[in-house]
Design an enzyme around this catalytic site. Structure first.
Site, PDB file in Angstrom:
ATOM      1  N   LYS A  19       0.882  -1.168   0.021  1.00  0.00           N
ATOM      2  CA  LYS A  19      -0.021   0.062   0.002  1.00  0.00           C
ATOM      3  C   LYS A  19       1.055   1.141  -0.216  1.00  0.00           C
ATOM      4  CE  LYS A  19      -1.967  -1.192   4.008  1.00  0.00           C
ATOM      5  NZ  LYS A  19      -1.315  -2.275   4.241  1.00  0.00           N
ATOM      6  N   ARG A  27      -9.132   0.130   9.365  1.00  0.00           N
ATOM      7  CA  ARG A  27      -8.794  -1.101   9.440  1.00  0.00           C
ATOM      8  C   ARG A  27      -9.956  -1.812  10.362  1.00  0.00           C
ATOM      9  NH1 ARG A  27      -3.244   0.170   9.520  1.00  0.00           N
ATOM     10  NH2 ARG A  27      -1.836  -1.334   9.636  1.00  0.00           N
ATOM     11  N   ARG A  50      12.195  -5.530   4.826  1.00  0.00           N
ATOM     12  CA  ARG A  50      11.729  -4.253   4.666  1.00  0.00           C
ATOM     13  C   ARG A  50      12.843  -3.375   5.319  1.00  0.00           C
ATOM     14  NH1 ARG A  50       5.900  -1.824   4.786  1.00  0.00           N
ATOM     15  NH2 ARG A  50       5.977  -2.666   7.041  1.00  0.00           N
ATOM     16  N   ARG A  80      11.764  -1.132  10.733  1.00  0.00           N
ATOM     17  CA  ARG A  80      10.493  -0.808  11.705  1.00  0.00           C
ATOM     18  C   ARG A  80      10.672  -1.999  12.867  1.00  0.00           C
ATOM     19  NH1 ARG A  80       5.245   0.386   8.200  1.00  0.00           N
ATOM     20  NH2 ARG A  80       4.519  -0.912   9.850  1.00  0.00           N
ATOM     21  N   ARG A 123       0.333  -8.945  13.866  1.00  0.00           N
ATOM     22  CA  ARG A 123      -0.265  -7.995  12.817  1.00  0.00           C
ATOM     23  C   ARG A 123      -1.053  -8.777  11.710  1.00  0.00           C
ATOM     24  NH1 ARG A 123       5.102  -5.223  10.528  1.00  0.00           N
ATOM     25  NH2 ARG A 123       3.649  -4.012   9.361  1.00  0.00           N
TER      26      ARG A 123
HETATM   27  P1  ATP Z   1       2.508  -1.693   6.005  1.00  0.00           P
HETATM   28  O1  ATP Z   1       3.022  -0.582   6.287  1.00  0.00           O
HETATM   29  O2  ATP Z   1       3.572  -2.855   5.548  1.00  0.00           O
HETATM   30  O3  ATP Z   1       1.479  -1.590   4.802  1.00  0.00           O
HETATM   31  P2  ATP Z   1       0.847  -1.946   8.316  1.00  0.00           P
HETATM   32  O4  ATP Z   1      -0.411  -1.613   7.219  1.00  0.00           O
HETATM   33  O5  ATP Z   1       0.409  -2.918   9.156  1.00  0.00           O
HETATM   34  O6  ATP Z   1       1.867  -2.490   7.178  1.00  0.00           O
HETATM   35  P3  ATP Z   1       1.025   0.653   9.316  1.00  0.00           P
HETATM   36  O7  ATP Z   1      -0.155   0.867   8.496  1.00  0.00           O
HETATM   37  O8  ATP Z   1       2.532   1.528   9.060  1.00  0.00           O
HETATM   38  O9  ATP Z   1       1.535  -0.812   8.831  1.00  0.00           O
HETATM   39  O10 ATP Z   1       0.584   0.486  10.725  1.00  0.00           O
HETATM   40  C1  ATP Z   1       1.501  -0.018  11.785  1.00  0.00           C
HETATM   41  C2  ATP Z   1       0.906   0.048  12.898  1.00  0.00           C
HETATM   42  O11 ATP Z   1       0.249   1.444  13.293  1.00  0.00           O
HETATM   43  C3  ATP Z   1      -0.257  -0.941  12.956  1.00  0.00           C
HETATM   44  O12 ATP Z   1       0.250  -2.266  13.268  1.00  0.00           O
HETATM   45  C4  ATP Z   1      -1.096  -0.354  14.419  1.00  0.00           C
HETATM   46  O13 ATP Z   1      -0.558  -0.613  15.588  1.00  0.00           O
HETATM   47  C5  ATP Z   1      -1.072   1.070  14.137  1.00  0.00           C
HETATM   48  N1  ATP Z   1      -2.073   1.716  13.097  1.00  0.00           N
HETATM   49  C6  ATP Z   1      -1.932   2.193  11.810  1.00  0.00           C
HETATM   50  N2  ATP Z   1      -3.269   2.467  11.499  1.00  0.00           N
HETATM   51  C7  ATP Z   1      -4.111   2.121  12.185  1.00  0.00           C
HETATM   52  C8  ATP Z   1      -5.402   2.325  12.238  1.00  0.00           C
HETATM   53  N3  ATP Z   1      -6.227   2.512  11.324  1.00  0.00           N
HETATM   54  N4  ATP Z   1      -6.033   1.682  13.330  1.00  0.00           N
HETATM   55  C9  ATP Z   1      -5.506   1.169  14.217  1.00  0.00           C
HETATM   56  N5  ATP Z   1      -4.209   1.182  14.308  1.00  0.00           N
HETATM   57  C10 ATP Z   1      -3.524   1.563  13.454  1.00  0.00           C
HETATM   58 MG    MG Z   2       2.276   1.016   5.132  1.00  0.00          MG
END
Ligand code: ATP
Ligand code: MG
Length: 215
Positions: free
Chosen positions: A13, A87, A126, A159, A170
């Protein structure tokens, strides 16, 4: 047009958001990046989020909704890519209210489909630039400068939540909370899907087609 990118951690994403921003007129709201910035700035939200994120858990809905509400308010009239939000079903329902309040709406929801088996390798390899956020991979996209970002000279780091021990949690959170969110958009007939096992440039083409941005 506002676009939601929804998919498992590591599905790409963030990479596609960057392409769409560079090439088209979007701004990116990555809730993960916003939270990491809050942690770096040691704000109250950052302090609350850090422990949860490092364990792979979700940050509570009310905290996230407030963050997104103020971001949308501050960026009225712009086309936003929502990367990592919503989410949960509660976040999805509230996003509609937040957008409506700002005379806006969701254009498309794009689901990043990928075999979960590929995710662990993508995430553990990563490396992210601490300065500009550029994303690398030790095997598939190494930096020619080793641990230094090619774009800005910043340091590349793993990270804390990309460690093997955290990834399982996750992925569990993704199927438990984000699975029902995907179903929510399927029921509303808003979901389009892209195959995320291809080259990033080809995925971008598919997304552009869905958004009517092909040339
Ligand atoms: P990637 O970066 O590979 O797409 P990801 O989608 O799990 O992976 P991030 O979107 O960076 O990673 O989110 C990292 C962390 O931040 C999540 O595991 C969560 O703890 C928190 N987080 C981010 N967005 C939300 C959300 N919409 N609701 C709740 N927690 C969130
Ligand atoms: Mg991301």
């Amino acid at each position: 047009m506002n676009v939601i990118l929804i998919g498992a951690p590591g599905s790409g994403k963030g990479t596609q958001s960057r392409y769409l921003m560079d090439k088209h007129n979007f701004i990116q709201l990555s809730t993960g990046d916003l939270l990491r910035a809050a942690i770096a700035a040691k704000t109250a939200v950052g302090l609350e989020a850090k422990g949860l994120m490092d364990q792979g858990k979700l940050v509570p809905d009310d905290v996230m909704i407030k963050l997104v509400d103020s971001y949308v308010e501050q960026n009225k009239g712009k086309s936003i890519i929502f990367d990592g939000f919503p989410r949960t079903v509660a976040q999805a329902e509230n996003l509609e209210l937040v957008l409506k309040k700002n005379s806006s709406a969701i254009g498309k929801v794009i689901y990043f489909r990928i075999n979960p088996k590929l995710l662990v390798k993508r995430l553990t390899g990563r490396r992210t630039c601490v300065k500009c956020g550029e994303i690398y991979h030790i095997d598939s996209k190494p930096s020619s400068k080793g641990d230094i970002c090619e774009k800005c000279g910043g340091e590349l780091k793993q990270r804390p939540d990309d460690r093997k021990e955290v990834i399982g949690e996750r992925l569990d959170q993704f199927s438990k909370n984000t699975g029902p969110t995907i179903d929510y958009y399927i029921k509303k007939n808003m979901l389009a899907e892209v195959d995320c096992e291809k080259d990033p440039e080809l995925i971008l083409k598919d997304i552009e087609k869905i958004l009517g941005l092909s040339n």
